[in-house]
Motif scaffolding. Sequence first.
Motif, PDB file in Angstrom:
ATOM      1  N   TYR A 262       0.708  -1.312  -0.064  1.00 39.88           N
ATOM      2  CA  TYR A 262       0.045  -0.049  -0.051  1.00 39.88           C
ATOM      3  C   TYR A 262       0.975   1.144  -0.041  1.00 39.88           C
ATOM      4  CZ  TYR A 262       0.976  -0.364   5.191  1.00 39.88           C
ATOM      5  OH  TYR A 262       1.704  -0.594   6.179  1.00 39.88           O
ATOM      6  N   ARG A 263       2.367   1.127   0.135  1.00 36.83           N
ATOM      7  CA  ARG A 263       3.135   2.352   0.440  1.00 36.83           C
ATOM      8  C   ARG A 263       3.358   2.662  -1.192  1.00 36.83           C
ATOM      9  NH1 ARG A 263       7.308   1.516   5.050  1.00 36.83           N
ATOM     10  NH2 ARG A 263       5.827   1.989   6.965  1.00 36.83           N
ATOM     11  N   GLN A 264       3.159   1.594  -2.152  1.00 38.43           N
ATOM     12  CA  GLN A 264       3.560   2.157  -3.520  1.00 38.43           C
ATOM     13  C   GLN A 264       2.894   3.118  -4.046  1.00 38.43           C
ATOM     14  OE1 GLN A 264       3.953  -1.334  -5.972  1.00 38.43           O
ATOM     15  NE2 GLN A 264       3.339  -0.341  -7.906  1.00 38.43           N
ATOM     16  N   ARG A 302      -7.035   2.295   5.106  1.00 39.60           N
ATOM     17  CA  ARG A 302      -7.217   1.551   6.427  1.00 39.60           C
ATOM     18  C   ARG A 302      -5.863   0.997   6.746  1.00 39.60           C
ATOM     19  NH1 ARG A 302     -11.189  -1.034   9.518  1.00 39.60           N
ATOM     20  NH2 ARG A 302     -10.048  -1.292  11.497  1.00 39.60           N
ATOM     21  N   TYR A 303      -4.976   0.497   5.780  1.00 40.64           N
ATOM     22  CA  TYR A 303      -3.622   0.050   6.136  1.00 40.64           C
ATOM     23  C   TYR A 303      -2.666   1.415   6.296  1.00 40.64           C
ATOM     24  CZ  TYR A 303      -5.034  -4.571   4.879  1.00 40.64           C
ATOM     25  OH  TYR A 303      -5.485  -5.799   5.002  1.00 40.64           O
ATOM     26  N   ARG A 304      -2.874   2.323   5.430  1.00 42.13           N
ATOM     27  CA  ARG A 304      -2.262   3.753   5.413  1.00 42.13           C
ATOM     28  C   ARG A 304      -2.250   4.247   6.788  1.00 42.13           C
ATOM     29  NH1 ARG A 304      -3.450   5.179  -0.823  1.00 42.13           N
ATOM     30  NH2 ARG A 304      -1.910   4.040  -1.651  1.00 42.13           N
ATOM     31  N   ILE A 305      -3.458   4.407   7.204  1.00 43.73           N
ATOM     32  CA  ILE A 305      -3.836   5.134   8.454  1.00 43.73           C
ATOM     33  C   ILE A 305      -3.332   4.433   9.766  1.00 43.73           C
ATOM     34  CG2 ILE A 305      -5.738   5.876  10.103  1.00 43.73           C
ATOM     35  CD1 ILE A 305      -5.230   7.716   7.440  1.00 43.73           C
ATOM     36  N   ASP A 306      -3.286   2.955   9.848  1.00 42.86           N
ATOM     37  CA  ASP A 306      -2.889   2.451  10.710  1.00 42.86           C
ATOM     38  C   ASP A 306      -1.201   2.536  10.608  1.00 42.86           C
ATOM     39  OD1 ASP A 306      -5.097   1.441  11.754  1.00 42.86           O
ATOM     40  OD2 ASP A 306      -4.976  -0.737  10.373  1.00 42.86           O
ATOM     41  N   ASP A 307      -0.463   2.446   9.626  1.00 42.64           N
ATOM     42  CA  ASP A 307       0.913   2.783   9.383  1.00 42.64           C
ATOM     43  C   ASP A 307       1.275   4.073   9.925  1.00 42.64           C
ATOM     44  OD1 ASP A 307       3.473   3.245   8.672  1.00 42.64           O
ATOM     45  OD2 ASP A 307       3.132   1.885   6.957  1.00 42.64           O
ATOM     46  N   ALA A 308       0.349   5.230   9.571  1.00 46.71           N
ATOM     47  CA  ALA A 308       0.739   6.318  10.176  1.00 46.71           C
ATOM     48  C   ALA A 308       0.556   6.499  11.866  1.00 46.71           C
ATOM     49  CB  ALA A 308      -0.325   7.387   9.471  1.00 46.71           C
TER      50      ALA A 308
END
Length: 373
Positions: A262-264, A302-308
């Motif tokens: 998802y970081r791509q 959802r994944y990006r927010i969890d990462d942040a």
Amino acid sequence: MGLTAIDLGLRGATSGVFLLIILVTLQRRATNQYALLGMAMSAGGIFYAITSAPFFPKSSWWWTMPLLSSLPAIVWLWARVAFDDDFVLRRWHGAVCGGIVAFGFTISLAWTRWPAFSKAGGKVLSLVAVVLALAAAVQTVKTWRVDLVERRRRLRLAIFAINIMFIALVAGASLAEHPVAIPGGSDSLPAAIGLFVAAMLAGVGVFGTQAAVAVNDATAAIASGDTSRQTGVTDRAITEGITVDPLLLRRLDHLMKVERIYRQEGLAIGMLAARLDVPEYRLRQAINEGLGYRNFNAFLNRYRIDDARVALSDMAQREVPVLTIAMDAGFQSIGPFNRAFKAETGMTPSEFRREALTSQAPPEIGQPRREIG
């Protein structure tokens, strides 16, 4: 008279279907913005079917035409709600509809005294209708690729295309000669057929079997190896008609949680499908029916927010700018990140970081310790 009878029969059937949609929506007690706008569109369809029918009294044109002029605005708002899951109705949206109706009444009442003004006003009203139709079309194209609900992609687009056709018909007549299309004109039967098709498509959308949605932790259950949880997910899938490959969900979970794809930058569903070596429609079905997401961007966010959230809570990264954290998580700009983060957590990224770091800070020297008991 035979064609007129067919025309009136189609309009009657159209009105009946639209009325049934309204009644079913009320019976379900749906109060979300999509349901409300759907009822408004159905009411507009009934109104248009009746007022544009042959033999409708000409004496009523002065008040029916201004109300018909508000239909493009309702279609535009419906398109925003239907194709953008994050759209929220505001008061100014209602003000736009009210302003169009008020302007329509103004030019309608001024027709006998100031015909030149009314004719010019009618062209302005038609131009507004065209602009709203184009805005709705742009919204459709803009969100088409990220929509995960296959049924919505097909059905709503068909209904939307027919609504755009009606707007073009009304606006075209207005730009040519009249503020709105003349009720009962030469295009009455084609309009009746189009209305009937639109009503039937809308009816299929409302009365058809709703697409089943699996539990949101399906991937976690499959990836964890917990047999009991996998069994529960499988039973739910069989009961609700969900046919999602568990192996595909496990591979997707690995890509997202381990490889952090998802970081791509610019990640699209087609790219993700190619990475998993599956057809795009199968991946769309897996994310929608297997994980419960209706929008691909919402799935990624959802994944990006969890990462942040992890980064913002990390004391070692307290000096790292919020923009850098957002970009590292996969967001391309700060605006979408701030909106998505606040929608998920109820706080801005800066507020979240301040609260998270404050809770980790050691008590100051000399500060009395709180006694327990």
